[in-house]
Design a protein around this motif. Structure first.
Motif, PDB file in Angstrom:
ATOM      1  N   ALA A 104      24.461   9.613  45.616  1.00 28.97           N
ATOM      2  CA  ALA A 104      23.195   8.874  45.743  1.00 28.97           C
ATOM      3  C   ALA A 104      22.232   9.531  46.723  1.00 28.97           C
ATOM      4  O   ALA A 104      21.338   8.880  47.239  1.00 28.97           O
ATOM      5  CB  ALA A 104      23.478   7.428  46.167  1.00 28.97           C
ATOM      6  N   ARG A 105      22.379  10.824  46.965  1.00 28.97           N
ATOM      7  CA  ARG A 105      21.560  11.478  47.984  1.00 28.97           C
ATOM      8  C   ARG A 105      20.096  11.625  47.568  1.00 28.97           C
ATOM      9  O   ARG A 105      19.212  11.675  48.412  1.00 28.97           O
ATOM     10  CB  ARG A 105      22.131  12.861  48.298  1.00 28.97           C
ATOM     11  CG  ARG A 105      21.864  13.928  47.256  1.00 28.97           C
ATOM     12  CD  ARG A 105      22.575  15.223  47.549  1.00 28.97           C
ATOM     13  NE  ARG A 105      24.015  15.060  47.464  1.00 28.97           N
ATOM     14  CZ  ARG A 105      24.889  15.921  47.957  1.00 28.97           C
ATOM     15  NH1 ARG A 105      24.468  17.030  48.556  1.00 28.97           N
ATOM     16  NH2 ARG A 105      26.184  15.708  47.837  1.00 28.97           N
ATOM     17  N   ALA A 106      19.837  11.736  46.270  1.00 26.95           N
ATOM     18  CA  ALA A 106      18.486  12.088  45.816  1.00 26.95           C
ATOM     19  C   ALA A 106      17.614  10.860  45.590  1.00 26.95           C
ATOM     20  O   ALA A 106      16.843  10.788  44.642  1.00 26.95           O
ATOM     21  CB  ALA A 106      18.580  12.924  44.538  1.00 26.95           C
ATOM     22  N   HIS A 107      17.689   9.900  46.512  1.00 21.42           N
ATOM     23  CA  HIS A 107      16.949   8.648  46.319  1.00 21.42           C
ATOM     24  C   HIS A 107      15.433   8.865  46.391  1.00 21.42           C
ATOM     25  O   HIS A 107      14.677   8.299  45.594  1.00 21.42           O
ATOM     26  CB  HIS A 107      17.388   7.609  47.345  1.00 21.42           C
ATOM     27  CG  HIS A 107      17.482   8.114  48.739  1.00 21.42           C
ATOM     28  ND1 HIS A 107      16.400   8.162  49.577  1.00 21.42           N
ATOM     29  CD2 HIS A 107      18.530   8.629  49.437  1.00 21.42           C
ATOM     30  CE1 HIS A 107      16.770   8.668  50.749  1.00 21.42           C
ATOM     31  NE2 HIS A 107      18.058   8.963  50.689  1.00 21.42           N
ATOM     32  N   ARG A 108      14.984   9.692  47.330  1.00 18.49           N
ATOM     33  CA  ARG A 108      13.544   9.955  47.420  1.00 18.49           C
ATOM     34  C   ARG A 108      13.053  10.723  46.194  1.00 18.49           C
ATOM     35  O   ARG A 108      11.944  10.484  45.693  1.00 18.49           O
ATOM     36  CB  ARG A 108      13.236  10.751  48.692  1.00 18.49           C
ATOM     37  CG  ARG A 108      13.398   9.950  49.972  1.00 18.49           C
ATOM     38  CD  ARG A 108      12.680  10.632  51.122  1.00 18.49           C
ATOM     39  NE  ARG A 108      12.860   9.881  52.359  1.00 18.49           N
ATOM     40  CZ  ARG A 108      13.696  10.216  53.332  1.00 18.49           C
ATOM     41  NH1 ARG A 108      14.444  11.295  53.207  1.00 18.49           N
ATOM     42  NH2 ARG A 108      13.798   9.485  54.436  1.00 18.49           N
ATOM     43  N   GLN A 132      19.748   7.340  39.962  1.00 13.57           N
ATOM     44  CA  GLN A 132      20.498   8.238  40.826  1.00 13.57           C
ATOM     45  C   GLN A 132      21.458   9.116  40.035  1.00 13.57           C
ATOM     46  O   GLN A 132      21.908  10.155  40.510  1.00 13.57           O
ATOM     47  CB  GLN A 132      21.279   7.443  41.866  1.00 13.57           C
ATOM     48  CG  GLN A 132      22.478   6.675  41.302  1.00 13.57           C
ATOM     49  CD  GLN A 132      23.217   5.868  42.343  1.00 13.57           C
ATOM     50  OE1 GLN A 132      22.657   4.967  42.945  1.00 13.57           O
ATOM     51  NE2 GLN A 132      24.478   6.188  42.570  1.00 13.57           N
ATOM     52  N   GLN A 133      21.789   8.723  38.786  1.00 12.19           N
ATOM     53  CA  GLN A 133      22.692   9.508  37.964  1.00 12.19           C
ATOM     54  C   GLN A 133      21.977  10.658  37.262  1.00 12.19           C
ATOM     55  O   GLN A 133      22.616  11.622  36.831  1.00 12.19           O
ATOM     56  CB  GLN A 133      23.371   8.610  36.932  1.00 12.19           C
ATOM     57  CG  GLN A 133      24.341   9.335  36.012  1.00 12.19           C
ATOM     58  CD  GLN A 133      25.206   8.402  35.195  1.00 12.19           C
ATOM     59  OE1 GLN A 133      26.095   7.767  35.721  1.00 12.19           O
ATOM     60  NE2 GLN A 133      24.927   8.304  33.907  1.00 12.19           N
ATOM     61  N   SER A 134      20.665  10.579  37.139  1.00 16.13           N
ATOM     62  CA  SER A 134      19.918  11.619  36.441  1.00 16.13           C
ATOM     63  C   SER A 134      20.064  12.952  37.172  1.00 16.13           C
ATOM     64  O   SER A 134      20.128  13.004  38.398  1.00 16.13           O
ATOM     65  CB  SER A 134      18.441  11.225  36.349  1.00 16.13           C
ATOM     66  OG  SER A 134      18.283   9.963  35.724  1.00 16.13           O
ATOM     67  N   VAL A 135      20.059  14.025  36.401  1.00 16.21           N
ATOM     68  CA  VAL A 135      20.291  15.344  36.982  1.00 16.21           C
ATOM     69  C   VAL A 135      19.036  15.926  37.628  1.00 16.21           C
ATOM     70  O   VAL A 135      19.111  16.616  38.645  1.00 16.21           O
ATOM     71  CB  VAL A 135      20.848  16.300  35.913  1.00 16.21           C
ATOM     72  CG1 VAL A 135      20.870  17.743  36.406  1.00 16.21           C
ATOM     73  CG2 VAL A 135      22.261  15.862  35.505  1.00 16.21           C
TER      74      VAL A 135
END
Length: 497
Positions: A104-108, A132-135
């Motif tokens: 879940a790091r890429a929230h921003r 959050q699962q999207s690449v």
């Protein structure tokens, strides 16, 4: 024609390999644990070298256990978590640890890309909303935070795709990695607007291959390492939750699977693609069929966390011991929100956090453990509500994977969902699905329906009316609790980034 095939599942918590006799069924299995790395809040990574060692060792073990010679194995296929992200250099070597599907790091980056794509109907274009699962958000995060690795990335692939490549196949991605990545349209074309928004080079996305397609042969080096024959056909398998459903008999419309793995999956067979922003959509291995589904960020991983938290290993307290203790406690005495890694479907909110509510000093570990089991079941019920809203009723429900060994947890699911739960006997999950597909890919099995030959169901778990009524009230309170706590979770999440 060789009658044996190998199926390998690269899971969140372990690797499982089966050796399938296409005449009589599974003849050997082997498992190896996988380390989950979480170096910061929301991080979920795995070491690809550990995957490779696990695969080599487990193949050797099943061959030795069954006494099957190398020439007896006709094909190999892989399965795994999806869509894990493995950046490869131009030689096919991973540039860093794999970033898993529940990271879940890429929230921003999710927020920024959603704004950039606000005029694009991603759900109907790709089958899923941007989450959050999207690449794409993950690739943007890597470009910003690990620019050297990002600049050297020649290909983006998934977990089981990379394993097949490491064994000798050319670089590729399987159909459902492509669908769930959000980088491709439902008809298999590149989603150009997504790539443009993420500044992602289309050349880094490999060819998409369907399950059952032979894509290569086992290399000489891999043959020496595994004990298999060089030149053994390598066949595209598929996503772990998809192949688990396939190997559990989820084929007719309304057939469903509750999969209690490291994450929690629920899949329903459909004869048409059904899209909804709260859910995911996958292609069924059988051509022309579909699997609308949901995936919760935690399931077995939350149980493992709780077991570690109470010192279960140090005190020799097994999960069976905890089951026995929890079975003595009343249902829904306390409530747990299972969002310890944020949540994927149906909420798609990486900033949610885990909660225990309603506790007093008389409560102990048994109450908390039961609340954890109930929390996952409530999450599945949330999905069942969504399926009902979009016109996909469940008619028959199977239950599989490690958590399904718990008698208590299976009964809790029956009571919470208000439906019979049919355990699949001795079901090894996606590894069996991969082995069946390997056999189909080389003609050792004739038809996709042949998977049913290797499936047996145990006696169903029947909902108890009294507990079901209690859980109906508790579920309503659980939904209210989630809505009430969400703003606090968001505020806490901001302070820990």
């Amino acid at each position: 024609m060789s009658r044996y095939t190998v199926g390998i599942d690269i899971g969140t918590t372990g690797t499982k390999t089966v050796l399938l006799d296409t005449e009589s069924g599974i003849v050997a299995t082997a498992t190896r644990d996988t380390t989950l790395y979480s170096d910061a809040p929301g991080y979920a990574e795995a070491d690809t070298e550990q995957w490779h060692r696990n695969v080599i060792e487990s193949i050797r073990e099943v061959l030795h256990t069954a006494g099957v010679p190398a020439e007896g194995v006709g094909a190999l296929a892989t399965s795994g978590m999806v869509p894990a992200v493995v950046p490869l250099d131009d030689t096919g070597r991973p540039l860093r640890r794999a970033i898993l599907q529940n990271d879940a790091r890429a929230h921003r980056e999710v927020v920024d890309l959603a704004a950039a794509l606000a005029d694009t109907d991603l759900v109907h274009l790709t089958g899923s909303a941007l989450t959050q699962q999207s690449v794409a958000p993950t690739t943007v995060w890597l470009r910003d935070h690990e620019p050297e690795a990002s600049a050297r990335t020649a290909h983006w692939v998934g977990s089981y795709d990379w394993v097949l490549t490491a064994l000798g196949a050319p670089v590729h991605v399987e159909e459902n990695w492509a669908i769930e990545s959000g980088l491709f349209t439902l008809d298999g074309q590149l989603a150009e607007m997504v790539l443009t928004a993420a500044e992602l080079d289309p050349a880094t996305l490999p060819a998409v291959r369907r399950p059952g397609t032979q894509v290569g042969e086992l290399s000489r080096a891999a043959a020496e390492a595994t004990g298999l024959r060089a030149g053994t056909p390598l066949v595209v398998g598929g996503a772990d939750h998809v192949l688990s459903a396939f190997a559990a008999g989820v084929n007719g419309p309304g057939d469903a699977l509750v999969k209690l793995g490291g994450a929690g999956d629920i899949l329903v067979a459909s004869d048409s693609p059904v899209v909804d922003e709260r859910l995911y959509l996958d292609a069924h291995p059988t051509p022309g069929h579909w699997l609308p589904n949901g995936c919760m960020a935690t399931s077995g991983s939350l149980i493992r966390w709780f077991h570690t938290l109470i010192g279960g290993t140090a005190t020799h307290t097994s999960l069976t011991d905890l089951d026995d203790e929890a079975a003595q406690q009343p249902p829904a005495e306390i409530l747990c929100l299972p969002y310890f890694l944020g949540e994927k479907s149906p909420l798609h909110d990486p900033d949610l956090r885990g909660v225990f509510a309603g506790m007093h000093l008389g409560h102990g570990r048994a109450d908390m453990y039961r609340a954890v089991l109930e929390a996952i079941a409530f999450g599945f019920r949330h999905h069942v509500d969504v399926f009902a809203e979009i016109g996909i009723p469940l008619s028959r429900v199977m239950i599989t994977n490690g958590g399904s060994k718990s008698t208590l947890w299976k009964q809790i699911h029956a009571d919470v969902l208000g439906m019979e739960m049919n355990p699949v006997r001795g079901h090894p999950g996606a590894s069996l699905g991969a082995a069946v597909i390997a056999a189909i890919g080389v003609g050792a099995l004739d038809d996709w329906s042949d998977a049913s030959r290797f499936i047996a169901l145990d006696e169903p778990y029947i909902p108890d009316p009294a507990r079901r009524e209690r859980y109906d009230h508790a579920y309503a309170a659980w939904r209210d609790l989630g809505n009430a706590v969400a703003p606090i979770s968001h505020a806490l999440a901001r302070t820990t980034r």
